[in-house]
Scaffold this motif. Structure first.
Motif, mmCIF file in Angstrom:
data_model
loop_
_atom_site.group_PDB
_atom_site.id
_atom_site.type_symbol
_atom_site.label_atom_id
_atom_site.label_comp_id
_atom_site.label_asym_id
_atom_site.label_seq_id
_atom_site.Cartn_x
_atom_site.Cartn_y
_atom_site.Cartn_z
ATOM 1 N N TRP A 1 5.068 -1.246 -8.814
ATOM 2 C CA TRP A 1 5.942 -1.752 -9.808
ATOM 3 C C TRP A 1 5.027 -2.037 -10.928
ATOM 4 O O TRP A 1 5.957 -2.099 -12.226
ATOM 5 C CB TRP A 1 6.643 -3.244 -9.136
ATOM 6 C CG TRP A 1 7.254 -2.898 -7.896
ATOM 7 C CD1 TRP A 1 7.080 -3.295 -6.674
ATOM 8 C CD2 TRP A 1 8.434 -2.225 -7.923
ATOM 9 N NE1 TRP A 1 7.910 -2.939 -5.602
ATOM 10 C CE2 TRP A 1 8.995 -2.361 -6.468
ATOM 11 C CE3 TRP A 1 9.351 -1.754 -8.457
ATOM 12 C CZ2 TRP A 1 9.817 -1.616 -5.798
ATOM 13 C CZ3 TRP A 1 10.644 -1.106 -7.929
ATOM 14 C CH2 TRP A 1 10.864 -1.168 -6.790
ATOM 15 N N LYS A 2 3.936 -2.267 -11.105
ATOM 16 C CA LYS A 2 3.333 -2.538 -12.483
ATOM 17 C C LYS A 2 3.094 -1.423 -13.006
ATOM 18 O O LYS A 2 3.157 -1.143 -14.322
ATOM 19 C CB LYS A 2 1.750 -3.189 -11.870
ATOM 20 C CG LYS A 2 0.964 -3.033 -13.362
ATOM 21 C CD LYS A 2 -0.404 -3.793 -12.901
ATOM 22 C CE LYS A 2 -1.313 -3.834 -14.164
ATOM 23 N NZ LYS A 2 -2.835 -4.115 -13.779
ATOM 24 N N GLU B 1 4.095 3.701 1.605
ATOM 25 C CA GLU B 1 4.165 4.665 2.563
ATOM 26 C C GLU B 1 4.811 3.534 3.934
ATOM 27 O O GLU B 1 4.352 2.372 3.910
ATOM 28 C CB GLU B 1 2.863 5.333 3.195
ATOM 29 C CG GLU B 1 2.561 6.320 2.183
ATOM 30 C CD GLU B 1 3.233 7.392 2.026
ATOM 31 O OE1 GLU B 1 4.354 8.000 2.629
ATOM 32 O OE2 GLU B 1 2.973 8.517 1.080
ATOM 33 N N SER B 2 5.288 4.230 4.774
ATOM 34 C CA SER B 2 5.879 3.601 6.044
ATOM 35 C C SER B 2 4.675 4.288 7.150
ATOM 36 O O SER B 2 3.855 3.326 7.457
ATOM 37 C CB SER B 2 7.318 3.964 6.311
ATOM 38 O OG SER B 2 7.372 3.606 7.717
ATOM 39 N N ILE C 1 9.446 0.820 -0.275
ATOM 40 C CA ILE C 1 9.659 0.589 -1.473
ATOM 41 C C ILE C 1 10.737 -0.763 -1.339
ATOM 42 O O ILE C 1 10.836 -1.376 -2.384
ATOM 43 C CB ILE C 1 10.371 1.713 -2.429
ATOM 44 C CG1 ILE C 1 10.267 1.666 -3.799
ATOM 45 C CG2 ILE C 1 11.921 1.771 -1.932
ATOM 46 C CD1 ILE C 1 10.688 2.581 -4.520
ATOM 47 N N ILE C 2 11.216 -0.851 -0.249
ATOM 48 C CA ILE C 2 12.275 -1.915 -0.316
ATOM 49 C C ILE C 2 11.587 -3.397 0.231
ATOM 50 O O ILE C 2 12.327 -4.442 0.038
ATOM 51 C CB ILE C 2 13.572 -1.850 0.682
ATOM 52 C CG1 ILE C 2 12.925 -1.716 2.093
ATOM 53 C CG2 ILE C 2 14.270 -0.755 0.207
ATOM 54 C CD1 ILE C 2 14.031 -1.321 3.175
ATOM 55 N N CYS C 3 10.634 -3.439 0.673
ATOM 56 C CA CYS C 3 9.885 -4.680 1.128
ATOM 57 C C CYS C 3 8.489 -4.836 0.723
ATOM 58 O O CYS C 3 7.594 -5.216 1.365
ATOM 59 C CB CYS C 3 9.936 -4.672 2.659
ATOM 60 S SG CYS C 3 9.395 -3.084 3.434
ATOM 61 N N TYR C 4 7.946 -4.136 -0.411
ATOM 62 C CA TYR C 4 6.890 -4.356 -0.993
ATOM 63 C C TYR C 4 6.881 -4.837 -2.484
ATOM 64 O O TYR C 4 6.363 -4.113 -3.380
ATOM 65 C CB TYR C 4 5.795 -2.976 -0.941
ATOM 66 C CG TYR C 4 5.108 -2.812 0.201
ATOM 67 C CD1 TYR C 4 3.748 -3.208 0.442
ATOM 68 C CD2 TYR C 4 5.665 -2.224 1.309
ATOM 69 C CE1 TYR C 4 3.006 -3.258 1.613
ATOM 70 C CE2 TYR C 4 5.133 -2.267 2.584
ATOM 71 C CZ TYR C 4 3.585 -2.359 2.527
ATOM 72 O OH TYR C 4 2.949 -2.236 3.806
ATOM 73 N N PRO C 5 7.340 -6.035 -2.533
ATOM 74 C CA PRO C 5 7.549 -6.497 -4.176
ATOM 75 C C PRO C 5 6.248 -6.697 -4.723
ATOM 76 O O PRO C 5 6.394 -6.715 -5.990
ATOM 77 C CB PRO C 5 8.339 -7.795 -3.990
ATOM 78 C CG PRO C 5 8.075 -8.254 -2.479
ATOM 79 C CD PRO C 5 7.919 -7.025 -1.800
#
Length: 386
Positions: free
Chosen positions: A127-128, A288-289, A118-122
């Motif tokens: 987010w929409k 997901e990671s 969630i920190i690296c998928y802008p």
């Protein structure tokens, strides 16, 4: 090195989900890995399944602490009590099992295993669709998570995809990020038999917005309209699931009653039971990671339906069918494709998953690598300080 170094095993950010399973596995088997050469301080969350863990007899734990749940109190805890503990026990290193890492002084080595897509998928569709009431607090927390991760001595990513995104979006040096795949939970029995059908579909997830369980009713509604003989086995409570829905189609209780079985939160040691009761696993997450779901499905010989996202395709390859999670017709189409598969086609999918599973490290290999890296970093820092 003389006296065994004292380190912090930080699990304070793990409250639910697959991380709890892996953390329990690690604590159960601590003495079988190279981590036995440390004197550990165990830092647990203040609530959740891990909060009740007690050190077994014979495990030489220096101290077991529980971090407060509320963010403000946890921030104070990290900067007061934790700092006193670091000085009192002469802490040499901190290993964050999953999370952003701890605020440590420069004298302490910090190894942080990151599972925060969630920190690296802008650009993620998450987010929409995420409600603003949740999106903005999440973005605010992400600022602090990214800053904390940047302070780590070493960052461990689970895939090359995740490493690339951490380097790009957190502006980390590639030399600072190592790729080390996870290990599958020992609570899942290794099954060889391929499912003969696809009627029972396991959805092993919580109601966090990025998991997209709020899309599942629409999938069930369309499947019901088509007369598909399927049923979803879901690891949430019925009322919580209904409350979370933002359904396009009318909410019909007959669909809920006919197409769902709600089992609630599943304790880590009962996860294997869920796979025994199902034929396939559905994961329609936006983020997901390296989901436990993938590894568990491979181990249990379950068929896989996954989100058509870069992380899923990179990890699962030919072991899954890919669908668009925000399109109920796409998900139903994926289910229909599984239902229409021949036994040979299902066997090919399961074999592909087994091949990927065998490429993962085992428990000892993974945690020996981490422990040895911590030792090397401590020795290097001690040498410099002489």
């Amino acid at each position: 090195m003389g006296t065994a170094p004292t380190i912090i095993i930080d699990m304070s950010a793990i409250r639910r989900g697959g991380g709890v399973q892996l953390a329990c596995n690690f604590l159960d088997r601590y003495r079988t890995s190279s981590f036995r050469q440390f004197r550990p301080v165990i830092l647990l969350p203040g609530d959740g399944l891990l909060a009740d863990w007690e050190s077994p007899d014979g495990l030489a734990v220096v101290e077991v602490l529980r971090a407060p749940t509320r963010a403000a109190k946890r921030w104070v805890f990290y900067r007061t009590r934790l700092q006193k503990l670091i000085r009192h026990h002469n802490i040499k290193a901190s290993f964050t099992f999953f999370g952003p890492g701890l605020p440590c002084p420069g004298s302490v080595i910090s190894v942080v295993s990151v599972a925060y897509p969630i920190i690296c998928y802008p650009e993620s569709p998450f987010w929409k669709y995420c409600p603003r009431s949740k999106a903005w607090p999440t973005k605010f927390r992400n600022v602090f998570r990214r800053n904390a991760i940047r302070q780590a001595s070493v960052v461990l990513a689970e895939t090359e995809t995740m490493k690339g995104r951490l380097v790009q979006h957190l502006r980390l040096s590639p030399k600072k990020v190592s790729v080390l795949p996870p290990v599958v939970s020992s609570y899942i029995p290794d099954v060889e038999k391929v499912p003969e059908t696809c009627q029972s579909i396991l959805v092993l997830s919580g109601l966090a917005p990025h998991k997209n369980l709020w899309r599942l009713y629409d999938v069930a509604y369309l499947a019901n309209e088509k007369g598909l003989d399927i049923r979803f086995l879901v690891s949430v409570d019925r009322e919580a699931f209904i409350t979370a829905q933002r359904n396009t189609y009318p909410l019909v209780l007959e669909v809920i009653n006919r197409r769902f079985e709600f089992v609630g939160s599943v304790p880590p040691r009962r996860i294997g039971d869920m796979y025994e009761r199902s034929d396939a696993l559905l994961n329609i997450s936006d983020l997901e990671s390296f989901s436990n779901n993938y590894m568990e499905a491979w181990t249990a010989s379950s068929l896989l339906i996954c989100s058509d996202r870069d992380f899923a395709r990179h990890i699962c390859q030919d072991s899954a069918i890919y669908v668009e999670p925000h399109d109920a017709e796409s998900v139903v189409d994926g289910i229909e494709r599984l239902l229409a598969m021949t036994l040979d086609e299902r066997e090919a999918m399961v074999r592909a998953g087994k091949r990927l599973l065998h490429q993962l490290p085992n428990f000892t290999e993974r945690f020996d690598i981490i422990a040895d890296q911590i030792i090397e970093l401590i020795q290097a820092k001690d040498t410099i300080s002489l």
